[in-house]
Design a protein around this motif. Sequence first.
Motif, short mmCIF file in Angstrom:
data_model
loop_
_atom_site.label_atom_id
_atom_site.label_comp_id
_atom_site.label_asym_id
_atom_site.label_seq_id
_atom_site.Cartn_x
_atom_site.Cartn_y
_atom_site.Cartn_z
N ASP A 178 48.27 28.54 45.96
CA ASP A 178 49.45 28.17 45.19
C ASP A 178 49.08 27.72 43.77
O ASP A 178 49.72 28.12 42.80
N HIS A 179 48.04 26.91 43.66
CA HIS A 179 47.63 26.41 42.34
C HIS A 179 47.17 27.57 41.44
O HIS A 179 47.57 27.65 40.27
N ASN A 180 46.33 28.45 41.96
CA ASN A 180 45.85 29.58 41.16
C ASN A 180 46.99 30.50 40.75
O ASN A 180 46.99 31.06 39.65
N SER A 181 47.97 30.65 41.62
CA SER A 181 49.12 31.49 41.28
C SER A 181 49.92 30.90 40.13
O SER A 181 50.35 31.62 39.22
N ARG A 182 50.12 29.60 40.15
CA ARG A 182 50.87 28.97 39.06
C ARG A 182 50.10 29.04 37.75
O ARG A 182 50.71 29.16 36.67
N THR A 183 48.78 28.97 37.81
CA THR A 183 47.98 29.15 36.60
C THR A 183 48.16 30.56 36.05
O THR A 183 48.20 30.76 34.82
N GLN A 184 48.28 31.54 36.93
CA GLN A 184 48.47 32.93 36.52
C GLN A 184 49.78 33.13 35.76
O GLN A 184 49.91 34.05 34.96
N GLU A 185 50.74 32.26 35.97
CA GLU A 185 52.04 32.41 35.30
C GLU A 185 52.00 32.02 33.82
O GLU A 185 52.94 32.31 33.08
N SER A 228 41.52 45.80 42.57
CA SER A 228 41.27 45.82 44.01
C SER A 228 42.38 45.11 44.77
O SER A 228 42.63 43.92 44.56
N PRO A 229 43.06 45.81 45.69
CA PRO A 229 44.20 45.20 46.40
C PRO A 229 43.82 44.15 47.43
O PRO A 229 44.70 43.49 47.98
N VAL A 230 42.51 43.98 47.70
CA VAL A 230 42.10 42.97 48.66
C VAL A 230 41.49 41.75 47.99
O VAL A 230 41.11 40.79 48.64
N HIS A 231 41.37 41.78 46.67
CA HIS A 231 40.76 40.67 45.96
C HIS A 231 41.74 39.50 45.88
O HIS A 231 42.96 39.68 45.86
N PHE A 232 41.21 38.28 45.82
CA PHE A 232 42.07 37.10 45.71
C PHE A 232 42.91 37.15 44.44
O PHE A 232 44.01 36.61 44.39
N ARG A 233 42.39 37.79 43.43
CA ARG A 233 43.15 37.95 42.17
C ARG A 233 44.47 38.69 42.44
O ARG A 233 45.49 38.39 41.83
N PHE A 234 44.43 39.66 43.33
CA PHE A 234 45.64 40.40 43.68
C PHE A 234 46.61 39.49 44.42
O PHE A 234 47.82 39.54 44.20
N PHE A 277 48.05 42.21 27.52
CA PHE A 277 47.01 42.76 28.37
C PHE A 277 46.25 41.58 29.00
O PHE A 277 46.13 40.52 28.38
N LEU A 278 45.71 41.80 30.19
CA LEU A 278 44.89 40.76 30.81
C LEU A 278 43.82 41.41 31.66
O LEU A 278 44.06 42.41 32.35
N THR A 279 42.62 40.86 31.60
CA THR A 279 41.53 41.34 32.44
C THR A 279 40.67 40.17 32.85
O THR A 279 40.57 39.15 32.17
N THR A 280 40.03 40.31 34.01
CA THR A 280 39.09 39.30 34.50
C THR A 280 38.01 40.03 35.28
O THR A 280 37.73 41.20 35.01
N PHE A 281 37.34 39.37 36.21
CA PHE A 281 36.27 39.92 37.04
C PHE A 281 34.95 40.04 36.28
O PHE A 281 33.91 39.70 36.79
N ASP A 282 34.96 40.57 35.07
CA ASP A 282 33.74 40.84 34.34
C ASP A 282 34.07 40.77 32.85
O ASP A 282 35.25 40.79 32.47
#
Length: 517
Positions: free
Chosen positions: A178-185, A202-208, A270-275
């Motif tokens: 929940d906390h990470n999702s609100r940060t994403q907003e 990746s559809p299985v990553h926590f980022r998804f 635009f947004l990117t993460t992972f690397d």
Amino acid sequence: MIFDQLWAASATGARWIFDHESDAVKSRDGQVSLREIAIAAGKAAALFESQGTRPGDRCVVWLDTPLDIIIAAAGLSAIGAVPVQLSPALGIDMVVQMLKPVPPVDRVITTAARLEACSALEVRTRTDDWASLVAASSGLQPRRSSLALPETAPYVITHTSGTTGVNKLVMYSRGATDHNSRTQEIPAMIQRLRGHAAISFSPVHFRFVVGLLAALRRRVPAIVLADEDPIAVGRILRRWRPTYLEAHPNTFMKWERLAPAGALASVKCFLTTFDVIHPGTVKTLLAGSRHPFALFWEIYGQSEMCAIAGILHVKGFAGRNWGRGIAHRMSGHLVGWGVPGHSQIRIVDTDGRSVRPGTSGRIQVRSKGCFTTYPNRPEAVTANMTTDGWWDTGDWGRKDRLARVVLLDRQVERLESAPSAIALEDILLDRIPSLLEAVVLERDHQLVPVVATRNGPLDLARWRAATRDLPFGSREPIVVDDGDIPRTATGKVQRALLAERVAASFDDGVPFTVCQP
């Protein structure tokens, strides 16, 4: 959480866009209503419960398409079970290694094609073909609310990208999700984004998981892309004109050709993460937007912590060198400040003592969105987490005088012949636009550049001119096909494996890959 938000958002009548089909719901012209998705997840939850799945059960979800993964995982979480989301890119040998140290999972939900392979797994109750489960749930009344559980209860298990070996399973609590999702907003709120948000990772990553929850909570209609092919993606972007676009850094590199073609004109954010993403790619993508002040959020993150730091690039200013000399440019990749209210960052020496700004060391993070544990490697948590909650990221970097984080390399991949492989790769891709990828390795205290071109052979004369002031000496690059560079499911280069292949080619006297220079 996601199950309840699916039902809440379905009242708006919004339709999401998918570039792929699903066993559970049928799309109409690529569109699926959230109500249909919610009903499918509700029926799946009712079926899982009737089959004996209980709160806390660990249930592997090993499916191919994002929409089916969403529905199966949401149905499991609705009854308090914990989805263990595995990438479709993994092979059964790797899955066996990942799950071997873990107590037997309670059930496996997969495709018919993987049923036989899954017999190698230790499963407490049952292994099912997803399509058969969908058929069995068709006559059931859908569950409409999820089981109430405390914030500390596990919500989902995903896995790391596996750049250095066997992928680690990563568990997250409901509170951390929940906390990470609100940060994403935050990006959406800052730019007051309206319209579609297009996502491709990746559809299985926590980022998804957290991105999906954020989109549902903000009632943002999403475009979920499973196909990264630039031609197919370009058609969808032109038709639906999203204002937000997120993908892996390496995916964005492949999409650079979409910028001059006008497919990115509608994108405001635009947004990117992972690397890390190379500055030239950021500049090219922003130039493709029609918005005069389009923004690019480059997020430095990690599976265990989600977002750690971030830097905001603005159209017209991104990718400029501002007169900086080559020594400065070789000194690392700037990834920005810690995310306010989310993460704290410190740099420590090899003994764990904090160092002064400008001094390189181990990057450690403390975050409200921290993961819970590695179910298959709990000893690694103990080894990398201090008693007061600082997590060692495994990265090597420093803070500058403005408290911004500068990333150098992974701790196990530090160079002796140069300050930063990442920085050298940025320079190569900036100076030689024909390169699609550049990876700088080290062998016998000498730098070994491995490159892939966008199309056609590498111009060696241009290479020599571009690298005259770089520490490669007279060594020419190893030129390979991009497909021959080993990558993780999130597009990260598996440097250790690539280094092994390069070393083997040197030892055997056989070129790593036959590519004419």
